[in-house]
Write a protein that holds these residues in place. Sequence first.
Motif, PDB file in Angstrom:
ATOM      1  N   MET A  71      74.569  43.486 -55.467  1.00  0.00           N
ATOM      2  CA  MET A  71      74.135  42.761 -56.638  1.00  0.00           C
ATOM      3  C   MET A  71      75.089  43.094 -57.785  1.00  0.00           C
ATOM      4  N   ASN A  72      75.608  42.071 -58.431  1.00  0.00           N
ATOM      5  CA  ASN A  72      76.546  42.252 -59.538  1.00  0.00           C
ATOM      6  C   ASN A  72      75.829  42.119 -60.875  1.00  0.00           C
ATOM      7  N   HIS A  73      76.198  42.962 -61.818  1.00  0.00           N
ATOM      8  CA  HIS A  73      75.656  42.893 -63.172  1.00  0.00           C
ATOM      9  C   HIS A  73      76.701  42.281 -64.098  1.00  0.00           C
ATOM     10  N   TYR A  74      76.255  41.407 -64.971  1.00  0.00           N
ATOM     11  CA  TYR A  74      77.156  40.741 -65.907  1.00  0.00           C
ATOM     12  C   TYR A  74      76.624  40.872 -67.323  1.00  0.00           C
ATOM     13  N   GLU A  75      77.526  41.031 -68.267  1.00  0.00           N
ATOM     14  CA  GLU A  75      77.181  41.060 -69.688  1.00  0.00           C
ATOM     15  C   GLU A  75      77.845  39.867 -70.356  1.00  0.00           C
ATOM     16  N   THR A  76      77.089  39.169 -71.191  1.00  0.00           N
ATOM     17  CA  THR A  76      77.603  38.006 -71.907  1.00  0.00           C
ATOM     18  C   THR A  76      77.263  38.166 -73.379  1.00  0.00           C
ATOM     19  N   VAL A  77      78.238  37.911 -74.240  1.00  0.00           N
ATOM     20  CA  VAL A  77      77.991  37.922 -75.678  1.00  0.00           C
ATOM     21  C   VAL A  77      78.268  36.521 -76.208  1.00  0.00           C
ATOM     22  N   PHE A  78      77.257  35.927 -76.822  1.00  0.00           N
ATOM     23  CA  PHE A  78      77.384  34.620 -77.455  1.00  0.00           C
ATOM     24  C   PHE A  78      77.888  34.794 -78.875  1.00  0.00           C
ATOM     25  N   ILE A  79      78.823  33.980 -79.260  1.00  0.00           N
ATOM     26  CA  ILE A  79      79.260  33.906 -80.652  1.00  0.00           C
ATOM     27  C   ILE A  79      79.004  32.479 -81.095  1.00  0.00           C
ATOM     28  N   LEU A  80      78.024  32.304 -81.986  1.00  0.00           N
ATOM     29  CA  LEU A  80      77.605  30.974 -82.413  1.00  0.00           C
ATOM     30  C   LEU A  80      77.910  30.736 -83.882  1.00  0.00           C
ATOM     31  N   ASN A  81      78.150  29.479 -84.204  1.00  0.00           N
ATOM     32  CA  ASN A  81      78.479  29.048 -85.558  1.00  0.00           C
ATOM     33  C   ASN A  81      77.411  29.517 -86.559  1.00  0.00           C
ATOM     34  N   PRO A  82      77.813  30.106 -87.686  1.00  0.00           N
ATOM     35  CA  PRO A  82      76.842  30.632 -88.643  1.00  0.00           C
ATOM     36  C   PRO A  82      76.061  29.561 -89.404  1.00  0.00           C
ATOM     37  N   VAL A  83      76.448  28.293 -89.319  1.00  0.00           N
ATOM     38  CA  VAL A  83      75.708  27.247 -90.040  1.00  0.00           C
ATOM     39  C   VAL A  83      74.553  26.684 -89.222  1.00  0.00           C
ATOM     40  N   LEU A  84      74.378  27.146 -87.971  1.00  0.00           N
ATOM     41  CA  LEU A  84      73.266  26.687 -87.148  1.00  0.00           C
ATOM     42  C   LEU A  84      71.950  27.282 -87.654  1.00  0.00           C
ATOM     43  N   SER A  85      70.873  26.531 -87.482  1.00  0.00           N
ATOM     44  CA  SER A  85      69.550  27.037 -87.862  1.00  0.00           C
ATOM     45  C   SER A  85      69.053  28.009 -86.795  1.00  0.00           C
ATOM     46  N   ASP A  86      68.025  28.767 -87.129  1.00  0.00           N
ATOM     47  CA  ASP A  86      67.452  29.703 -86.158  1.00  0.00           C
ATOM     48  C   ASP A  86      66.969  28.959 -84.914  1.00  0.00           C
ATOM     49  N   GLN A  87      66.376  27.797 -85.106  1.00  0.00           N
ATOM     50  CA  GLN A  87      65.882  27.002 -83.985  1.00  0.00           C
ATOM     51  C   GLN A  87      67.028  26.557 -83.069  1.00  0.00           C
ATOM     52  N   GLN A  88      68.145  26.124 -83.656  1.00  0.00           N
ATOM     53  CA  GLN A  88      69.300  25.691 -82.864  1.00  0.00           C
ATOM     54  C   GLN A  88      69.895  26.853 -82.075  1.00  0.00           C
ATOM     55  N   ILE A  89      69.919  28.027 -82.669  1.00  0.00           N
ATOM     56  CA  ILE A  89      70.439  29.211 -81.977  1.00  0.00           C
ATOM     57  C   ILE A  89      69.549  29.552 -80.788  1.00  0.00           C
ATOM     58  N   LYS A  90      68.222  29.553 -81.001  1.00  0.00           N
ATOM     59  CA  LYS A  90      67.290  29.853 -79.918  1.00  0.00           C
ATOM     60  C   LYS A  90      67.407  28.841 -78.785  1.00  0.00           C
ATOM     61  N   GLU A  91      67.568  27.567 -79.123  1.00  0.00           N
ATOM     62  CA  GLU A  91      67.713  26.524 -78.104  1.00  0.00           C
ATOM     63  C   GLU A  91      68.989  26.719 -77.287  1.00  0.00           C
ATOM     64  N   THR A  92      70.079  27.057 -77.954  1.00  0.00           N
ATOM     65  CA  THR A  92      71.357  27.252 -77.263  1.00  0.00           C
ATOM     66  C   THR A  92      71.283  28.432 -76.306  1.00  0.00           C
ATOM     67  N   VAL A  93      70.734  29.536 -76.758  1.00  0.00           N
ATOM     68  CA  VAL A  93      70.611  30.717 -75.904  1.00  0.00           C
ATOM     69  C   VAL A  93      69.672  30.415 -74.739  1.00  0.00           C
ATOM     70  N   SER A  94      68.585  29.724 -75.011  1.00  0.00           N
ATOM     71  CA  SER A  94      67.630  29.363 -73.968  1.00  0.00           C
ATOM     72  C   SER A  94      68.268  28.465 -72.909  1.00  0.00           C
ATOM     73  N   LYS A  95      69.079  27.511 -73.329  1.00  0.00           N
ATOM     74  CA  LYS A  95      69.769  26.630 -72.379  1.00  0.00           C
ATOM     75  C   LYS A  95      70.686  27.424 -71.466  1.00  0.00           C
ATOM     76  N   PHE A  96      71.402  28.399 -72.024  1.00  0.00           N
ATOM     77  CA  PHE A  96      72.309  29.204 -71.203  1.00  0.00           C
ATOM     78  C   PHE A  96      71.519  30.094 -70.246  1.00  0.00           C
ATOM     79  N   GLU A  97      70.413  30.675 -70.723  1.00  0.00           N
ATOM     80  CA  GLU A  97      69.564  31.483 -69.844  1.00  0.00           C
ATOM     81  C   GLU A  97      69.016  30.632 -68.703  1.00  0.00           C
ATOM     82  N   ASP A  98      68.557  29.420 -69.001  1.00  0.00           N
ATOM     83  CA  ASP A  98      68.041  28.513 -67.975  1.00  0.00           C
ATOM     84  C   ASP A  98      69.126  28.164 -66.960  1.00  0.00           C
TER      85      ASP A  98
END
Length: 70
Positions: free
Chosen positions: A1-28
Amino acid sequence: MNHYETVFILNPVLSDQQIKETVSKFEDFLTSKGAEMVSKEDWGLKKLAYEIQHKKVAFTTYLNSKHLLK
């Protein structure tokens, strides 16, 4: 089993909701490919060492996942 680390760097003008949606899409996406999420940390707004597209700060999120090789 391989472990991976990912760091997202997102645009600072995004709203909190947009950030949560983007992270959720990647997790899905990862879980649909057989990954198991181990941990997630929202690091918030961080100053960047170097500008990215003329931005000096960005929202960052850390994901740790493990994958089975098929």
